[in-house]
Every structure is written in structure tokens, then in C-alpha cells.
Design a protein around this motif. Structure first.
Motif, PDB file in Angstrom:
ATOM      1  N   UNK A  90       0.830  -1.212   0.000  1.00 48.84           N
ATOM      2  CA  UNK A  90       0.000   0.000   0.000  1.00 48.84           C
ATOM      3  C   UNK A  90       0.861   1.256   0.000  1.00 48.84           C
ATOM      4  N   UNK A  91       0.194   2.426  -0.010  1.00 50.20           N
ATOM      5  CA  UNK A  91       0.947   3.688  -0.081  1.00 50.20           C
ATOM      6  C   UNK A  91       1.206   4.307   1.282  1.00 50.20           C
ATOM      7  N   UNK A  92       0.610   3.735   2.338  1.00 57.09           N
ATOM      8  CA  UNK A  92       0.878   4.232   3.695  1.00 57.09           C
ATOM      9  C   UNK A  92       0.585   3.116   4.696  1.00 57.09           C
ATOM     10  N   UNK A  93       0.918   3.307   5.971  1.00 55.42           N
ATOM     11  CA  UNK A  93       0.680   2.239   6.943  1.00 55.42           C
ATOM     12  C   UNK A  93      -0.796   1.869   7.029  1.00 55.42           C
ATOM     13  N   UNK A  94      -1.052   0.622   7.384  1.00 60.24           N
ATOM     14  CA  UNK A  94      -2.428   0.142   7.570  1.00 60.24           C
ATOM     15  C   UNK A  94      -2.555  -0.539   8.918  1.00 60.24           C
ATOM     16  N   UNK A  95      -3.795  -0.646   9.355  1.00 62.54           N
ATOM     17  CA  UNK A  95      -4.063  -1.325  10.637  1.00 62.54           C
ATOM     18  C   UNK A  95      -5.180  -2.331  10.446  1.00 62.54           C
ATOM     19  N   UNK A  96      -4.986  -3.535  11.004  1.00 62.03           N
ATOM     20  CA  UNK A  96      -6.031  -4.568  10.973  1.00 62.03           C
ATOM     21  C   UNK A  96      -6.447  -4.862  12.403  1.00 62.03           C
ATOM     22  N   UNK A  97      -7.658  -4.481  12.731  1.00 60.95           N
ATOM     23  CA  UNK A  97      -8.184  -4.639  14.086  1.00 60.95           C
ATOM     24  C   UNK A  97      -9.230  -5.761  14.007  1.00 60.95           C
ATOM     25  N   UNK A  98      -8.878  -6.929  14.538  1.00 66.97           N
ATOM     26  CA  UNK A  98      -9.716  -8.110  14.284  1.00 66.97           C
ATOM     27  C   UNK A  98     -10.197  -8.744  15.592  1.00 66.97           C
ATOM     28  N   UNK A  99     -11.455  -9.137  15.606  1.00 68.64           N
ATOM     29  CA  UNK A  99     -12.054  -9.840  16.744  1.00 68.64           C
ATOM     30  C   UNK A  99     -12.332 -11.279  16.323  1.00 68.64           C
ATOM     31  N   UNK A 113      10.103  -6.984   5.864  1.00 64.24           N
ATOM     32  CA  UNK A 113       8.735  -6.707   6.331  1.00 64.24           C
ATOM     33  C   UNK A 113       8.758  -6.258   7.789  1.00 64.24           C
ATOM     34  N   UNK A 114       7.944  -5.249   8.080  1.00 61.66           N
ATOM     35  CA  UNK A 114       7.902  -4.767   9.450  1.00 61.66           C
ATOM     36  C   UNK A 114       6.444  -4.603   9.889  1.00 61.66           C
ATOM     37  N   UNK A 115       6.104  -5.257  10.985  1.00 68.53           N
ATOM     38  CA  UNK A 115       4.766  -5.062  11.547  1.00 68.53           C
ATOM     39  C   UNK A 115       4.819  -5.137  13.055  1.00 68.53           C
ATOM     40  N   UNK A 145       0.851  -2.385  10.059  1.00 68.97           N
ATOM     41  CA  UNK A 145       1.686  -2.831   8.944  1.00 68.97           C
ATOM     42  C   UNK A 145       2.357  -1.634   8.280  1.00 68.97           C
ATOM     43  N   UNK A 146       3.667  -1.708   8.136  1.00 65.50           N
ATOM     44  CA  UNK A 146       4.426  -0.677   7.417  1.00 65.50           C
ATOM     45  C   UNK A 146       4.517  -1.064   5.954  1.00 65.50           C
ATOM     46  N   UNK A 147       4.236  -0.148   5.050  1.00 61.77           N
ATOM     47  CA  UNK A 147       4.356  -0.508   3.632  1.00 61.77           C
ATOM     48  C   UNK A 147       5.825  -0.560   3.191  1.00 61.77           C
ATOM     49  N   UNK A 148       6.071  -1.220   2.088  1.00 60.93           N
ATOM     50  CA  UNK A 148       7.432  -1.279   1.543  1.00 60.93           C
ATOM     51  C   UNK A 148       7.363  -1.204   0.020  1.00 60.93           C
TER      52      UNK A 148
END
Ligand SMILES: Nc1ncnc2c1ncn2[C@@H]1O[C@H](COP(=O)(O)OP(=O)(O)OP(=O)(O)O)[C@@H](O)[C@H]1O
Length: 364
Positions: free
Chosen positions: A117-126, A153-155, A176-179
Motif C-alpha cells: 500500500x501507499x501508507x501504513x495500515x491497521x487490521x483490528x480483528x475480533x 517486512x515490518x509489523x 503494517x508498514x508498507x514497503x
């Protein structure tokens, strides 16, 4: 090239070899990354309850949201999915599975996509943080994470609440950091064992003695085999704020002088015997250390997608090649055109290699 315009579907046979959910996840992730429409047929044909289950439906819908895909067949028990991604939107995504569906398997499908992706993302999962037939959350934090670092990869993965079968109710957040592209990896030199760390937990109405039994048995086995090496397994009972239901398990991680990290785990079911769980996990870990493999039997299949996408030649030394891994290779080969090779070294350990396609993010 925009593959999505008038493009033909690439077809993946979800019943090939393992015939489980892994093929669906890998095919969809690669579809999103490569922007290639995919049709998956015979989904989970080798499972007693074929077709998509909760976890898979949530995974498909999550990728649909991330890529604004056109999708058919994204419902329970569906045995055919057609998926056409349109774009890739980095953002915060929330998924509430309302079941004990594995959170780490939902991460498994979306992590490779959001990396590009073009910027960091977050996955908030239940859902379920520690459930059978899936990586336990500590395995993802302490075994998957250091191994994916080799690819660049960095998360960061934080557990807010633990959740077990059957109620779930666990919650964790993956940042998640993009690369721009993935580095290839050469993980063939085990080096020397440095140390073993572990997490032995229980919760709910289960007594802390279960954690202590798992810890002591695993620690004793490690000390017996490698008396010189540090082995530090934490035993704890999760507070009611952290875990509402009964659960117990152990995750071990061994690090070596050359930077390898191999893991093993066991999870309590009915009639939990902490000594048996501690022994199962430590015997599995010991077998990897004795055979000096750099990648354990569970991580194997999880690295195939990254090897296929990386720039240059990757090679990993691992234990007997699993059906999950051969299935992941079939999917990656069909979707990307790479060719995996499996050879064996003089000690009989498998060496899996491929020349990755060097996929690069269209944003960086
Ligand atoms: N003990 C474990 N430790 C780490 N990873 C595990 C463990 N058990 C299973 N896995 C991983 O979890 C994934 C399971 O894939 P699989 O296709 O079997 O599951 P699924 O999506 O739940 O579908 P199904 O219900 O069809 O089995 C694989 O990547 C496998 O390596």
C-alpha cells in the motif's frame, strides 16, 4: 499494466493436494497484489465441511474492502469464488468474526497485500487468538515476525484480548508498514543454538498449575538436551480482563547465532494435561534444532508467497516439505509464473528455492 480490464480469470483448483483454506488465502492475496482476477474452484474440497467457512468469508470480504474488488461466491459453504480487484487502499480495517475464527489466518490473507500500500495500515480483528490448526498469536509475534523481517517486512502485533474456541472474543491489532519491494532471503545456515524463549498460559477456570506443568516439562526437556543454553519460558494465568474464557497453550521459539528463529506450539483442548502439551511443543522444537533447519514445519508454507514476490533468488532450509507448502507452491507458480525447486542437502533436509518476480509497489 492494468490486468483488471477485460482480463481473463486465472483458475486455481482449491481441491489440489491439501485442499484447505490456505490455497484460497494465497490465491486471493496474489490476485490483489498482482491485480489479476482469480477464480477459485473446489474450495476446501478435502475438508469434511467443504466450501468457505467463517474465517474464509471474512478474509474474502476484507480483501474486497481493501481492493474494492468485484466478488461472487463470498458466502458460507461457497465452493467457487470469482474475485476481481480494482485498487489497493491503505487504511484501518476492522473485522468482527463473531466466532472463534482464527485472527492470525485473517492477518495471513491481508498482510501481504497491505505491505504494498501507499501508507501504513491497521487490521483490528475480533475472533480467536489461539485456536487449533492455525498459528497462535504468540507464534505470529515471535516466530513469523522475525522471519518476515528477513524479507524487509515490518509489523507490530498487539493483543488486546485473548480468545479461544468456541466463543472467540479475542481482539488484536496489527500495524503494517508498507514497503516498495521484498528482499530475497537465504536461510540455510542454522549456526549454533543461542536460546529458547516461551510463553505458557492458561485462563478462565483453569488453574495456573497447567501453565506451570507446561513450562516445567518443556524447560526440563530443553535443559536435558542443551544444558548450556538459556531457556526462559514464562508461565502465567491470564487475568479475566485479558481472557474471559478457558484456554491453555504453549508457544516456544528458538534463536540461533546466524539469526534463524524456529518455533513450535501446543494448544489445550478437552482434558488438558499440561505435561503432555509441554512435551509435545518441546519435542517438536527439539526435532528442528537437532536437524538444524532454519524454517520450521509450519512456517514453511507461510513463506512461499513472499519468496515468489521477492526480488531475486530465495532459498530456505526446512524440515520435510508439507502438503500445505506444496499447495502454496502450486498457487504461487500458477499466479506468478515462478518455479519452485526442492532439493535435499547431505543431511536429508529440504532446500526450497525460487527466483522471485521482484514485485514492486506501484506507490513507492
Ligand atoms: N501449530 C501451528 N503453528 C503455526 N502455524 C500453524 C499451526 N497449525 C497450522 N498452522 C498454519 O495455519 C495455516 C492453516 O491452513 P489451512 O488451509 O489448513 O487452514 P484453514 O484456512 O483453517 O482451512 P481448513 O479449515 O480448510 O483447514 C497454514 O499456514 C499452517 O501452516
Amino acid at each position: 499494466m492494468d490486468y483488471t480490464k477485460n482480463a481473463e480469470f486465472i483458475e486455481i483448483d482449491g481441491g489440489y493436494l491439501e485442499g484447505g483454506g490456505q490455497a484460497v488465502r494465497n490465491a486471493l492475496s496474489l490476485s490483489c497484489i498482482l491485480k489479476r482476477p482469480v477464480r477459485i474452484i473446489n474450495i476446501r474440497a478435502n475438508r469434511p465441511n467443504p466450501g468457505l467457512s467463517h474465517q474464509h468469508v471474512h478474509g474474502v470480504n476484507l480483501l474486497r474492502n481493501i481492493t474494492k474488488a468485484r466478488v461472487t461466491g463470498n458466502h458460507m459453504h461457497s465452493t467457487v469464488v470469482e474475485f476481481t480487484p480494482q485498487t489497493l487502499i491503505s487504511d484501518t480495517y476492522k473485522v468482527d468474526t463473531r466466532t472463534a475464527a482464527s485472527i492470525t489466518l485473517i492477518y495471513q490473507v491481508a498482510l501481504p497485500v497491505l505491505l504494498f500500500g501507499n501508507k501504513p495500515s491497521r487490521l483490528d480483528v475480533i475472533g480467536g487468538t489461539n485456536v487449533s490448526f492455525a498459528p497462535q498469536i504468540e507464534y505470529m509475534q515471535h516466530v513469523v515476525e522475525p522471519n518476515l523481517k528477513h524479507f524487509g517486512i515490518s509489523f507490530e502485533l498487539k493483543v488486546l484480548q485473548y480468545g479461544f474456541y468456541p466463543r472467540g472474543n479475542g481482539r488484536s491489532v496489527l500495524d503494517i508498514e508498507p514497503l516498495s519491494s521484498l528482499k530475497s532471503v537465504q536461510l540455510t545456515d542454522f549456526g549454533r543454538l543461542k536460546s529458547v524463549v516461551g510463553w505458557s498460559y492458561c485462563s478462565g477456570r483453569l488453574p495456573k498449575s497447567i501453565s506451570l506443568d507446561m513450562q516445567q516439562t518443556a524447560q526440563r526437556e530443553m535443559h536435558r538436551l542443551w544444558p548450556e543454553n538459556e531457556c526462559n519460558i514464562q508461565a502465567f494465568k491470564l487475568s479475566p480482563e485479558k481472557a474471559r474464557d478457558n484456554g491453555a497453550g504453549i508457544v516456544l521459539s528458538a534463536s540461533t547465532s546466524s539469526g534463524c528463529v524456529v518455533g513450535a506450539a501446543a494448544l489445550g483442548d478437552k482434558n488438558i494435561d499440561g505435561h503432555v502439551l509441554g512435551s509435545d511443543a518441546s519435542c517438536e522444537l527439539a526435532s528442528y534444532i537437532k536437524s538444524e533447519v532454519c524454517i520450521d514445519g509450519h512456517l514453511q508454507d507461510q513463506l512461499i508467497i513472499y519468496m515468489a514476490l521477492a526480488s531475486g533468488r530465495s532459498i530456505i532450509k526446512t524440515s520435510a516439505v508439507t502438503k500445505h507448502t506444496r499447495t502454496a507452491m502450486y498457487v504461487a507458480e500458477t499466479m506468478t509464473g515462478v518455479k519452485f525447486e526442492t532439493t535435499y542437502d547431505e543431511s536429508g533436509q529440504a532446500l526450497i528455492s525460487c527466483d522471485g518476480i521482484g514485485h514492486s509497489s506501484s506507490f513507492m
